[in-house]
Design a protein around this motif. Structure first.
Motif, PDB file in Angstrom:
ATOM      1  N   LEU A 316       0.809  -1.114   0.014  1.00  0.00           N
ATOM      2  CA  LEU A 316       0.024   0.001  -0.116  1.00  0.00           C
ATOM      3  C   LEU A 316       0.790   1.344  -0.146  1.00  0.00           C
ATOM      4  O   LEU A 316       0.614   2.256  -0.649  1.00  0.00           O
ATOM      5  CB  LEU A 316      -0.934   0.104   1.139  1.00  0.00           C
ATOM      6  CG  LEU A 316      -2.077  -1.095   1.121  1.00  0.00           C
ATOM      7  CD1 LEU A 316      -2.764  -1.182   2.351  1.00  0.00           C
ATOM      8  CD2 LEU A 316      -3.118  -0.343   0.213  1.00  0.00           C
ATOM      9  N   GLU A 319       2.067   2.030  -3.343  1.00  0.00           N
ATOM     10  CA  GLU A 319       1.001   2.307  -4.133  1.00  0.00           C
ATOM     11  C   GLU A 319       0.837   3.710  -4.074  1.00  0.00           C
ATOM     12  O   GLU A 319       0.904   4.610  -4.940  1.00  0.00           O
ATOM     13  CB  GLU A 319      -0.246   1.741  -3.949  1.00  0.00           C
ATOM     14  CG  GLU A 319      -1.330   2.126  -4.842  1.00  0.00           C
ATOM     15  CD  GLU A 319      -2.651   1.640  -4.379  1.00  0.00           C
ATOM     16  OE1 GLU A 319      -3.087   0.290  -4.365  1.00  0.00           O
ATOM     17  OE2 GLU A 319      -3.563   2.391  -3.821  1.00  0.00           O
ATOM     18  N   TYR A 320       0.618   4.283  -2.509  1.00  0.00           N
ATOM     19  CA  TYR A 320       0.675   5.417  -2.199  1.00  0.00           C
ATOM     20  C   TYR A 320       1.606   6.347  -2.889  1.00  0.00           C
ATOM     21  O   TYR A 320       1.469   7.417  -3.226  1.00  0.00           O
ATOM     22  CB  TYR A 320       0.406   5.816  -0.735  1.00  0.00           C
ATOM     23  CG  TYR A 320      -0.836   5.106  -0.420  1.00  0.00           C
ATOM     24  CD1 TYR A 320      -2.073   4.460  -0.933  1.00  0.00           C
ATOM     25  CD2 TYR A 320      -1.129   5.378   1.006  1.00  0.00           C
ATOM     26  CE1 TYR A 320      -3.018   3.934  -0.496  1.00  0.00           C
ATOM     27  CE2 TYR A 320      -2.530   5.100   1.665  1.00  0.00           C
ATOM     28  CZ  TYR A 320      -3.315   4.183   0.650  1.00  0.00           C
ATOM     29  OH  TYR A 320      -4.594   3.756   1.296  1.00  0.00           O
ATOM     30  N   ARG A 424       4.346  14.184  -2.632  1.00  0.00           N
ATOM     31  CA  ARG A 424       3.665  13.430  -1.682  1.00  0.00           C
ATOM     32  C   ARG A 424       4.496  12.988  -0.575  1.00  0.00           C
ATOM     33  O   ARG A 424       5.563  12.716  -0.511  1.00  0.00           O
ATOM     34  CB  ARG A 424       3.470  11.996  -2.704  1.00  0.00           C
ATOM     35  CG  ARG A 424       2.337  12.270  -3.659  1.00  0.00           C
ATOM     36  CD  ARG A 424       1.831  10.997  -4.419  1.00  0.00           C
ATOM     37  NE  ARG A 424       2.947  10.660  -5.321  1.00  0.00           N
ATOM     38  CZ  ARG A 424       3.218  11.099  -6.243  1.00  0.00           C
ATOM     39  NH1 ARG A 424       2.736  12.285  -6.934  1.00  0.00           N
ATOM     40  NH2 ARG A 424       4.297  10.764  -7.131  1.00  0.00           N
ATOM     41  N   VAL A 426       4.101   9.947   2.300  1.00  0.00           N
ATOM     42  CA  VAL A 426       3.262   8.774   2.856  1.00  0.00           C
ATOM     43  C   VAL A 426       3.968   8.522   4.406  1.00  0.00           C
ATOM     44  O   VAL A 426       5.057   8.274   4.461  1.00  0.00           O
ATOM     45  CB  VAL A 426       3.804   7.407   1.822  1.00  0.00           C
ATOM     46  CG1 VAL A 426       3.141   6.062   2.244  1.00  0.00           C
ATOM     47  CG2 VAL A 426       3.459   7.861   0.365  1.00  0.00           C
ATOM     48  N   LYS A 451      -5.669   9.578   1.115  1.00  0.00           N
ATOM     49  CA  LYS A 451      -6.206   8.296   1.525  1.00  0.00           C
ATOM     50  C   LYS A 451      -5.678   7.926   3.014  1.00  0.00           C
ATOM     51  O   LYS A 451      -4.346   8.205   3.346  1.00  0.00           O
ATOM     52  CB  LYS A 451      -5.378   7.354   0.611  1.00  0.00           C
ATOM     53  CG  LYS A 451      -6.360   7.012  -0.819  1.00  0.00           C
ATOM     54  CD  LYS A 451      -5.510   6.126  -1.537  1.00  0.00           C
ATOM     55  CE  LYS A 451      -6.035   6.058  -2.976  1.00  0.00           C
ATOM     56  NZ  LYS A 451      -5.486   5.470  -3.917  1.00  0.00           N
ATOM     57  N   ARG A 453      -5.340   4.478   5.573  1.00  0.00           N
ATOM     58  CA  ARG A 453      -5.832   2.638   5.372  1.00  0.00           C
ATOM     59  C   ARG A 453      -5.092   2.045   6.625  1.00  0.00           C
ATOM     60  O   ARG A 453      -4.051   2.175   6.710  1.00  0.00           O
ATOM     61  CB  ARG A 453      -5.609   1.946   4.160  1.00  0.00           C
ATOM     62  CG  ARG A 453      -6.112   0.636   4.055  1.00  0.00           C
ATOM     63  CD  ARG A 453      -6.399   0.147   2.858  1.00  0.00           C
ATOM     64  NE  ARG A 453      -7.556  -0.729   2.725  1.00  0.00           N
ATOM     65  CZ  ARG A 453      -7.670  -1.591   1.719  1.00  0.00           C
ATOM     66  NH1 ARG A 453      -7.306  -1.130   0.600  1.00  0.00           N
ATOM     67  NH2 ARG A 453      -8.831  -2.591   1.824  1.00  0.00           N
ATOM     68  N   LEU A 469      -1.798   8.713   2.857  1.00  0.00           N
ATOM     69  CA  LEU A 469      -1.028   9.491   1.695  1.00  0.00           C
ATOM     70  C   LEU A 469      -1.490  10.886   1.795  1.00  0.00           C
ATOM     71  O   LEU A 469      -2.800  11.330   1.999  1.00  0.00           O
ATOM     72  CB  LEU A 469      -1.571   9.012   0.162  1.00  0.00           C
ATOM     73  CG  LEU A 469      -1.457   9.967  -1.034  1.00  0.00           C
ATOM     74  CD1 LEU A 469       0.203   9.905  -1.218  1.00  0.00           C
ATOM     75  CD2 LEU A 469      -1.956   9.064  -2.152  1.00  0.00           C
ATOM     76  N   SER A 471      -0.899  14.846  -0.097  1.00  0.00           N
ATOM     77  CA  SER A 471      -0.418  15.600  -1.219  1.00  0.00           C
ATOM     78  C   SER A 471      -0.521  16.909  -1.057  1.00  0.00           C
ATOM     79  O   SER A 471      -1.261  17.271  -0.219  1.00  0.00           O
ATOM     80  CB  SER A 471      -0.903  14.820  -2.516  1.00  0.00           C
ATOM     81  OG  SER A 471      -2.095  15.668  -2.889  1.00  0.00           O
TER      82      SER A 471
END
Ligand code: SAH
Length: 475
Positions: A316, A319-320, A424, A426, A451, A453, A469, A471
């Motif tokens: 994850l 991906e982020y 970004r 994370v 996001k 999670r 995430l 940004s």
């Protein structure tokens, strides 16, 4: 509001309608709050007040009068005494709901984010398929019982009293055999357990770590001793017969401290490290891909304790990070380079920063081991290395990944991140309270939450991992 006066030893009946951060049940009687350990949300219980304050009291669970539908039978008989698990009496589904709520509440109450925003950015928590026997590492304290027998097990909640239990339901099955071998060897050779109060005695802890993919096991005895253990060869002979053991070491800790590991580690048999592999997973259904990274891990290095969930968490995070191969990425609090090396395959360059020198040694070895050429590592505090590199060398980042310990990021680190203006950020966190606090600073400094999670890495306990995430708003 005036409350009825409650006092110690009062017996009350209450419905549990909430649970606190430490897994305690919370119920109210006419606005007076009761905190009751071992009570589960939805239970009706009778409890006895242990400590009464004006507006609230801590109470002991006397009897479950009507069990909650979330209740289940704990599988460990030491569950209520041991400090390790707090949620075993709750179904796994209810545990996940509790954790999702915990993260949500922290974002709203500590982070100051709008409830509606939180609902939109939060994805469903990622649960475990097998919420027992998932830990790849355990550190068992060694001591004596009232009769003076050597024991090993776990600390009773909030104390340093050891409960003898070599069969923990979170750990690997080999733990029991290894602990029994070490205790029998100590008994045979008159080797004493360390006694915290006096600072005397020899063996303090037994660390066992297993690579779930490789099957390799490391055993490290933390000892209050500079020289070799008496009859050390006997210990080695016994341990090397256990299938999987490839490394036996001593960690020398002669300090009067409750820090478990000493700074020096001496390998007494086999290799200094064990190997393990972490696979990249598809984030849609968490199925395995054919990409993976191999890691060598030394006793002093941090390595995530739940390898299956770690793969989901890192996938994850990857991906982020939204990498295309052109980005420069900083991975702060990088440990042995686990996340860094995941990122390296999809970035132009990755820089990792970590405070433990052995972990950085492992990170560099791991980089080479995997044939990676675009990852570089620095030893030091993130809050010192990052500002220094930024101010002196004008370093740059498209993406910054952070994975700090529970206390979260230092202010100097957050401020430098804001100055560097990556597109970004994370944030991987093992404590959603400090995560929410840090997210507030970052969002006030020009970032927005995209996001969130939660990933359950620690079934049966109140802990939860979260990946976020953020940004840059004008990026
Ligand atoms: N990302 C790694 C490690 C995360 S745990 C992984 O997933 O495996 C947090 C790490 O931060 C630990 O390795 C710890 O040693 C390190 N650490 C703690 N304080 C730090 C600081 N101030 N600066 C840099 N690293 C720190």
């Amino acid at each position: 509001m005036e409350y009825k006066e409650y006092k110690k030893n009062d017996i009350l009946t209450v419905t549990i309608d909430d649970m606190g951060n430490d897994g305690e049940g919370i119920g109210k009687i006419d606005g007076y709050t009761l905190f009751i350990k071992d009570a589960v949300i939805g239970d009706v219980v009778s409890c006895k007040i242990m400590k009464a304050k004006k507006n609230y009291a801590y109470a002991k669970l006397e009897k479950v009068l009507a069990p909650s539908s979330a209740r289940t039978e704990p599988i460990c008989k030491y569950y209520r005494q041991c400090g390790g698990c707090q949620l075993q009496a709750m179904s796994y589904e209810a545990q996940l709901e509790y954790k999702q709520n915990k993260v949500r509440n922290h974002l709203i109450r500590i982070g100051g984010f709008d409830k509606e925003l939180v609902e939109t950015v939060m994805e469903p928590i990622v649960g475990m398929e097998q919420p027992y026997y998932y830990r790849n590492k355990a550190q068992f304290p060694v001591g004596t019982d009232k009769e003076g027998n050597l024991i090993s097990g776990f600390y009773a909640g909030r104390t340093h009293d050891i409960i003898a239990n070599t069969d923990c339901a979170l750990g690997v099955k080999e733990n029991q055999e290894i602990l029994e071998i070490v205790l029998a060897y100590m008994k045979d050779n008159g080797i004493t357990a360390y006694h915290e109060k006096s600072g005397k005695g020899t063996v303090r802890h037994i660390l066992i770590r297993k690579g779930f993919t490789s099957g390799e096991i490391m055993v490290c005895l933390v000892v209050n001793l500079k020289k070799s253990l008496p009859a050390q060869d006997q210990l080695v002979d016994l341990l090397k017969k256990v299938p999987g053991i490839t490394s036996v070491s001593l960690s020398i800790n002669m300090e009067r401290t409750n820090v478990i590991m000493g700074k020096e580690v001496r390998t007494i048999w086999g290799r200094d490290t064990i190997m393990d592999t972490i696979h990249v997973r598809n984030t849609s259904d968490f199925s395995l891909t054919n990409q993976s990274i191999d890691f060598c891990i030394s006793p002093l290095s941090f390595y995530q304790v739940n390898p299956v969930q770690t793969e989901k968490l890192y996938s994850l995070a990857l991906e982020y990070a939204g990498l295309t191969g052109k980005e420069t990425v900083w991975d702060l609090y990088c440990g042995i380079g686990t996340i860094s090396l995941f990122l390296a395959g999809r970035a132009k360059k990755v820089y990792g920063v970590e405070i433990v020198p052995q972990a950085i040694e492992d990170a560099r070895k791991n980089t080479e081991l995997n044939g990676i050429t675009n990852a570089e590592f620095f030893v030091g505090k993130a809050e010192e290395v990052l500002p220094e590199k930024y101010e002196k060398e004008g370093i740059y980042a498209d993406v910054i990944v952070v994975d700090p310990p529970r206390k979260g990021c230092d202010e100097a680190c957050l401020n430098t991140m804001l100055k560097m203006q990556p597109k970004r950020i994370v944030y991987v966190s093992c404590d959603s309270a400090t995560l929410a606090r840090d997210m507030k600073v970052l969002c006030e400094g020009g970032y927005e939450v995209v996001k969130v999670r939660a990933v359950d890495q620690f079934g049966q306990t109140v802990h939860v991992e979260t990946v976020v995430l953020m940004s840059r708003v004008d990026g």
